[in-house]
Design a protein around this motif. Structure first.
Motif, PDB file in Angstrom:
ATOM      1  N   UNK A 178       0.831  -1.208   0.000  1.00 43.11           N
ATOM      2  CA  UNK A 178       0.000   0.000   0.000  1.00 43.11           C
ATOM      3  C   UNK A 178       0.863   1.256   0.000  1.00 43.11           C
ATOM      4  N   UNK A 179       1.909   1.249   0.790  1.00 42.83           N
ATOM      5  CA  UNK A 179       2.821   2.404   0.820  1.00 42.83           C
ATOM      6  C   UNK A 179       3.402   2.662  -0.564  1.00 42.83           C
ATOM      7  N   UNK A 180       3.819   1.595  -1.248  1.00 43.72           N
ATOM      8  CA  UNK A 180       4.396   1.750  -2.592  1.00 43.72           C
ATOM      9  C   UNK A 180       3.360   2.270  -3.581  1.00 43.72           C
ATOM     10  N   UNK A 181       2.119   1.818  -3.454  1.00 47.04           N
ATOM     11  CA  UNK A 181       1.064   2.259  -4.370  1.00 47.04           C
ATOM     12  C   UNK A 181       0.823   3.757  -4.241  1.00 47.04           C
ATOM     13  N   UNK A 182       0.716   4.230  -3.004  1.00 44.00           N
ATOM     14  CA  UNK A 182       0.442   5.647  -2.786  1.00 44.00           C
ATOM     15  C   UNK A 182       1.656   6.488  -3.151  1.00 44.00           C
ATOM     16  N   UNK A 183       2.853   6.005  -2.835  1.00 43.55           N
ATOM     17  CA  UNK A 183       4.063   6.728  -3.231  1.00 43.55           C
ATOM     18  C   UNK A 183       4.144   6.851  -4.754  1.00 43.55           C
ATOM     19  N   UNK A 184       3.684   5.837  -5.453  1.00 40.51           N
ATOM     20  CA  UNK A 184       3.662   5.866  -6.923  1.00 40.51           C
ATOM     21  C   UNK A 184       2.740   6.977  -7.426  1.00 40.51           C
ATOM     22  N   UNK A 185       1.572   7.095  -6.821  1.00 40.57           N
ATOM     23  CA  UNK A 185       0.644   8.165  -7.202  1.00 40.57           C
ATOM     24  C   UNK A 185       1.225   9.544  -6.874  1.00 40.57           C
ATOM     25  N   UNK A 186       1.870   9.660  -5.735  1.00 39.90           N
ATOM     26  CA  UNK A 186       2.499  10.931  -5.349  1.00 39.90           C
ATOM     27  C   UNK A 186       3.591  11.302  -6.350  1.00 39.90           C
ATOM     28  N   UNK A 187       4.374  10.308  -6.770  1.00 37.99           N
ATOM     29  CA  UNK A 187       5.456  10.564  -7.732  1.00 37.99           C
ATOM     30  C   UNK A 187       4.926  11.051  -9.067  1.00 37.99           C
ATOM     31  N   UNK A 188       3.654  10.773  -9.361  1.00 36.45           N
ATOM     32  CA  UNK A 188       3.041  11.234 -10.617  1.00 36.45           C
ATOM     33  C   UNK A 188       2.229  12.519 -10.410  1.00 36.45           C
TER      34      UNK A 188
END
Length: 347
Positions: A178-188
């Motif tokens: 979940x942390x990686x998923x949200x970090x991915x959205x933040x990075x975009x």
């Protein structure tokens, strides 16, 4: 000519016995027993006659007496949460493959996400003397299993840990995924990210929410309470939650869906939405790569979880006496397009 006309009418529920085989083959019961159990001391011609009688009668060995002698049934129970959930297909198949490799039969059933039904099903399997259990728990209190475990019932929990007892568990890295998923959205480029998850009492929902909050905090982003919705995963509830987040005065620009059922409903909602919204789902699902845009997901490995759980179970059955273990299986982010959509200009 029918069986009745031949005088050989069969009554359902009446199975041929070794006595029937012995009479047809013209041998004694001990000889039939030796053939059935693969023991020596039978001539090839006699064995052939016995095997022909077994085939003609449709005889099957009754293992009840052998089970009573050995104290093992060569069977294990698998309690799933929802047989209709595609996540459990590869997990169940993997458990069955390991069981077969150990000469054991798999018996499975569904708790239908009902803790009371889970307990009823687990105890019914124990009463039928399965050798061990693999349980995907619906409830959060498993003290009802303590007498069974104390009596030697090997038990491994999968997907979620046991509640209020110590037991082996095989879990996904729900927090990290979940942390990686949200970090991915933040990075975009996303700053307002909604999370729609399962019921708050469920371990996986708690861990995925914790991962969401951790990623937002690590990026220095505030979290509005209206961006989080936990509850049942039925389409009406999820649709209402997503619509509220998307239609707010300051709408979210991305959604993180807490499981595959939430993701499917979110796809339908976003398909009718007037502006592009990014989406990442936890759990892969069939056709996720064929919709447009294809769905970015955090993929679990249910087959590996099943193999690992069954392996732990048979280690226990073989006498392993180490303390209860918790094994965490990593997840992986699969970027397909929906999670890479940037915020709309001015959002």
């Amino acid at each position: 000519m029918t069986d009745t006309a031949r005088g050989t009418s069969r009554r359902y529920g009446t199975r041929p016995t070794m006595k029937d085989v012995a009479a047809r083959a013209g041998v004694g019961l001990k000889t039939v027993s030796r053939v059935v159990n693969g023991e020596a001391g039978v001539t090839p011609d006699t064995e052939r006659r016995v095997q022909e009688a077994i085939t003609a009668l449709g005889f099957r060995r009754n293992d009840s007496a052998r089970i009573l002698r050995k104290g093992r049934t060569a069977s294990i129970g698998l309690v799933l949460e929802d047989l209709a959930d595609p996540f459990y297909g590869p997990l169940s198949r993997a458990v069955e493959e390991v069981a077969r490799s150990h000469g054991a039969l798999l018996i499975n059933g569904s708790s239908a996400e009902d803790p009371a039904r889970e307990q009823e099903l687990v105890l019914a399997l124990c009463a039928r003397r399965v050798d061990g259990l693999v349980v995907i728990p619906a409830g959060d209190d498993h003290r009802y299993l303590e007498p069974e475990i104390a009596a030697g019932m090997a038990t491994v929990f999968v997907d979620r840990p046991a509640g209020r007892i110590d037991a082996d568990a095989v879990l996904s890295d729900n927090f990290g995924g979940a942390r990686d998923a949200v970090a991915h959205l933040i990075a975009h480029g996303h700053r307002r990210i909604g999370f729609i998850g399962d019921q708050s009492r469920i371990h996986t929902a708690q861990e995925r929410l914790r991962g969401y909050r951790t990623a937002m905090a690590a990026a220095g982003l505030p979290v509005d309470g209206s961006w989080i919705s936990l509850g049942a995963t039925d389409p009406d509830r999820v649709r209402a939650a997503a619509s509220a987040m998307l239609d707010a005065p300051e709408p979210v620009t991305a959604l993180f869906a807490g499981n595959n059922r939430v993701t499917v409903t979110a796809v339908r909602v976003l398909g009718a939405h007037p502006r592009p919204v990014a989406l990442v789902g936890f759990d892969d699902f069939e056709l996720a790569d064929l919709v447009r845009p294809a769905i970015t997901v955090v993929a679990q490995d249910p087959a590996r979880m099943g193999r690992t759980a069954a392996g732990l179970l048979f280690r226990r059955l073989d006498g392993a006496a180490e303390p209860p273990r918790s094994v965490e299986i990593p997840t992986r982010l699969i970027a397909r397009g929906s999670g890479e959509i940037p915020p709309a200009p001015g959002s």
